[in-house]
Enzyme design. Structure first.
Site, PDB file in Angstrom:
ATOM      1  N   GLU A   1       0.806  -1.212   0.000  1.00 43.79           N
ATOM      2  CA  GLU A   1       0.000   0.000   0.000  1.00 43.79           C
ATOM      3  C   GLU A   1       0.842   1.266   0.000  1.00 43.79           C
ATOM      4  O   GLU A   1       0.490   2.263   0.624  1.00 43.79           O
ATOM      5  CB  GLU A   1      -0.949  -0.017   1.189  1.00 43.79           C
ATOM      6  CG  GLU A   1      -1.922  -1.165   1.079  1.00 43.79           C
ATOM      7  CD  GLU A   1      -2.917  -1.219   2.212  1.00 43.79           C
ATOM      8  OE1 GLU A   1      -2.700  -0.523   3.214  1.00 43.79           O
ATOM      9  OE2 GLU A   1      -3.890  -1.953   2.089  1.00 43.79           O
TER      10      GLU A   1
ATOM     11  N   GLU B   1      -5.118  -9.360   0.811  1.00 41.82           N
ATOM     12  CA  GLU B   1      -5.711  -9.258   2.147  1.00 41.82           C
ATOM     13  C   GLU B   1      -7.230  -9.310   2.032  1.00 41.82           C
ATOM     14  O   GLU B   1      -7.822  -8.553   1.276  1.00 41.82           O
ATOM     15  CB  GLU B   1      -5.329  -7.940   2.837  1.00 41.82           C
ATOM     16  CG  GLU B   1      -3.910  -7.847   3.320  1.00 41.82           C
ATOM     17  CD  GLU B   1      -3.625  -6.527   4.024  1.00 41.82           C
ATOM     18  OE1 GLU B   1      -4.589  -5.781   4.309  1.00 41.82           O
ATOM     19  OE2 GLU B   1      -2.447  -6.236   4.291  1.00 41.82           O
TER      20      GLU B   1
END
Length: 695
Positions: free
Chosen positions: A498, A597
């Protein structure tokens, strides 16, 4: 929470991205929260310069699931899910995919409320696409198409939350003591507008646009000091243990810096967070919920918080409370410093009972030796009939691998071995978020001692604004791979988690820096004749054609919970979002697609796409054991049947993340299938999928 429903349509652009247009329909519910899955657009027109990444995300008005779509631009806000800190001490039971994520599906820091929207253009459309969802279609492989529900607001109507990596602590407790040094670097992934940052949010801000990562735990106090004036220029440390830059949007919505130093320090983290509001004056009208990236390994990764400024009438009372809390804090810090050497996640009835709760990492080894498959404790852990190997992958960050805290309180090899003994019954594929503190070496040692011949590892490299941190991480990656006797144990290397999400409105610059690092790793591997996939993971909406071109695998974090998606629609929504925003980008290529995720909390309230602002306690996405069971029931076996590749977030609860909880949002520390002592949660049932297992 109800609101205008938006219908989106795509207009294909020359650059391969889709442009969204929308219309508001006041009669339909709207899910307005930011999810760890949302990402940010590189288009400057979609993002306010003061916002850390919250931008509109185009989404189409889907008629069916799984149908081919044109690429969807990533105009999202930052999220991070995903974890990696062990403030509880070196001997803490290593069952915690510590850190970043939640980040968790899209990300990494989460943010909600007014702060989540600060810096945006004020339009509801400026939100991650993963937040909302449209009616299901018959193409969804998971569950039959449900009856028309009147249309749910698309993800575009949702406010983005920062996501977390499994190594990222979602709460203040995620920040271990001693990590105070501000990060600063000449080379960074994008530069955010520091002039608009609140000094209370980040007294020592990094030059880069990326907030601190999972490795950087932000804390206002070290294990030895009370609040003092610190000149960041006088600190010789590289700063990766410093404060993450906080923007006025998601990243800036940090609570006061709180850092539990040991097992007993988790609770102290919450107290520290409260005290921050008394020691510092801040103007936000509302408390924002948002873990700082860098408080855990992937919330690094992450953890400054903001508390409401006391009103004039309550100042006196505030100081009295502050004095009392200060005494508690001092005790917590002292206890944490001591606990840092003895913190152990053990519980009286856990299988790891042979390890005294007062042992340090070295003490554990002295008492129990170097645990292996023949150790009685390990045999007990590896004989759990309630665990089933049905997950293609698990996000994992060992306890105590936050740099530089680990230099003083080394993580426990035996705890990592205990964790791996449990993880081996759930998956044959573990994903790490970084290389600091010998975490990779400890995992490899555990695999060897347990003789896990089928276990594979996805190497992780934490990338953030601090060039020193990124350089250290990459150099350690080279050492690990170059020294490996057999690289076949590695499934690949994930460079950054991220990173684009944390870059906010500097995503273009951040992507250029990120791809530079990825290419460097690729060149090193090629030079040493190492054949291994190179990837990066980011919010599902942050992927674009350019990033896909340099990555061998498209890895996206997707979290339906933060989109306020009712659990009976969550599996279908997750699959559809992934197909429409990520899988489609790989059409015409041989690139793999992986959900890096995805998960569901076992308790803590409900999210209606706008945090806990639900009309009742049954609306939106409800956190709970029953709901977690339902999500797994709809997702796990179907994914196994149709070959969906994903990493579950996560195996173990991370108690230090409690600091990120708020009055009505108490789920940050409850994403694990098991408690910190590696005990399956009461009432939770992992599907056995008829005996079928993940490869």
């Amino acid at each position: 929470m109800s609101g205008p429903h938006r219908t989106f349509s795509f207009e294909q652009r020359g650059d391969g991205e889709a442009h969204s247009s929308f219309m508001d329909h006041a009669m339909h519910p709207q899910y307005d929260d930011v999810s760890p899955i949302s990402n940010m657009s590189s288009s400057p027109g979609h993002m306010n310069e003061t916002h850390h990444g919250l931008a509109s995300v185009p989404e189409d008005n889907h008629q069916g699931w799984g149908q081919a779509r044109g690429p969807s631009p990533s105009n999202r806000t930052g999220f991070t899910a995903t974890p990696e800190m062990d403030n509880l001490g070196p001997a803490s039971v290593g069952g915690g995919i510590s850190g970043i994520a939640l980040g968790v599906a899209n990300s990494h820091d989460r943010l909600s409320g007014v702060e989540a929207r600060r810096g945006t253009d004020g339009q509801e459309a400026n939100i991650p696409a993963e937040r909302g969802y449209n009616t299901t279609g018959s193409d969804n492989p998971y569950i039959p198409a449900p009856p028309d529900m009147g249309g749910y607001g698309s993800s575009e109507t949702l406010h983005p939350r920062q996501s977390y990596g499994s190594n990222v602590a979602l709460g203040a407790a995620a920040g271990p003591a001693g990590q105070l040094t501000p990060g600063h670097s000449a080379t960074h992934l994008g530069t955010s507008n520091s002039s608009q940052r609140n000094l209370y949010d980040a007294p020592y801000q990094s030059a880069g646009g990326l907030s601190a990562g999972p490795y950087q735990r932000h804390s206002a106090y070290s294990s030895n000091d009370l609040p003092l004036d610190i000149n960041p220029e006088e600190i010789a440390d590289d700063g990766d243990d410093g404060f993450a830059p906080a923007g006025n949007s998601r990243s800036s919505a940090r609570r006061s810096q709180a850092v539990p130093a040991a097992a007993g320090g988790a609770a102290a983290g919450g107290v520290l967070g409260g005290i921050g509001g008394l020691f510092n004056n801040r103007n936000p009208a509302e408390t924002s919920y948002d873990p700082v990236p860098g408080a855990g390994l992937e919330a690094g990764e992450k953890s400054q918080w903001v508390k409401p400024k006391p009103s004039t009438g309550s100042r006196k009372r505030g100081w009295i409370i502050g004095a009392i809390l200060a005494v508690i804090i001092i005790g917590a810090i002292v206890g944490g410093a001591v606990g840092g050497t003895i913190g152990h996640k053990d519980s009286g009835d856990s299988a790891s009972g042979s390890s005294a709760s007062t042992q340090s990492a070295s003490g554990d080894t002295d008492t129990n030796g170097d645990l292996d498959k023949n150790s009685a404790e390990i045999k007990a852990l590896m004989n759990n009939k309630d665990l089933h190997k049905v997950f293609p992958g698990m996000d994992y960050t060992p306890w105590g691998v936050q740099y530089p805290l680990c230099l003083k309180y080394p993580p426990s090899q035996n705890n990592v071995t205990r964790d791996m003994a449990v993880l081996a019954q759930l998956t044959n594929n573990v994903r790490l978020y970084g290389t600091d503190c010998n975490q990779t070496e400890m995992v490899l040692h555990a695999i060897d001692k347990l003789d896990l011949k089928d276990m594979k590892v996805w190497l992780g490299v934490w990338i953030d604004t601090n060039e020193t941190t990124s350089r250290r991480q990459i150099d350690q990656l080279y050492k690990i791979v170059d020294d490996a006797k057999d690289i076949s144990i590695f499934n690949g290397a994930i460079v950054g988690n991220e990173a684009l999400f944390r870059a906010g409105d500097n995503k273009i610059t951040a992507q250029a820096t990120l791809t530079k690092y990825m290419q460097e790793v690729r060149d090193h591997f090629k030079k040493h004749d190492i054949k291994m996939p190179i990837a990066t993971s980011d919010l599902g909406d942050n992927w674009n054609a350019e990033l896909v071109q340099i990555a061998d695998v498209v890895m996206s974090n997707v979290h339906p919970f933060f989109g306020g998606i009712p659990v009976d629609q969550a599996a279908a929504w997750t699959w559809r979002f992934w197909q429409d925003h990520d899988v489609i980008l790989t059409q015409g290529t041989d690139k793999r697609q992986v959900i890096s995720e995805v998960g569901w909390p076992s308790g803590g309230g409900n999210d209606c796409g706008k945090g806990a602002n639900c009309p009742d306690d049954t609306s939106g996405a409800v956190a709970g054991i029953d709901e977690l069971n339902k999500f797994m029931e709809d997702w796990v076996c179907q994914a196994l049947d149709n070959g969906t590749d994903y990493f579950w977030f996560e195996a173990f609860d991370e108690p230090w993340k409690i600091e990120f909880n708020t009055k009505n949002e108490n789920w940050e520390d409850k994403w694990g299938l098991m408690d910190p002592a590696r005990k399956l949660k009461s009432g939770l049932k992992i599907p056995d999928c008829g005996g079928k297992t993940a490869a």
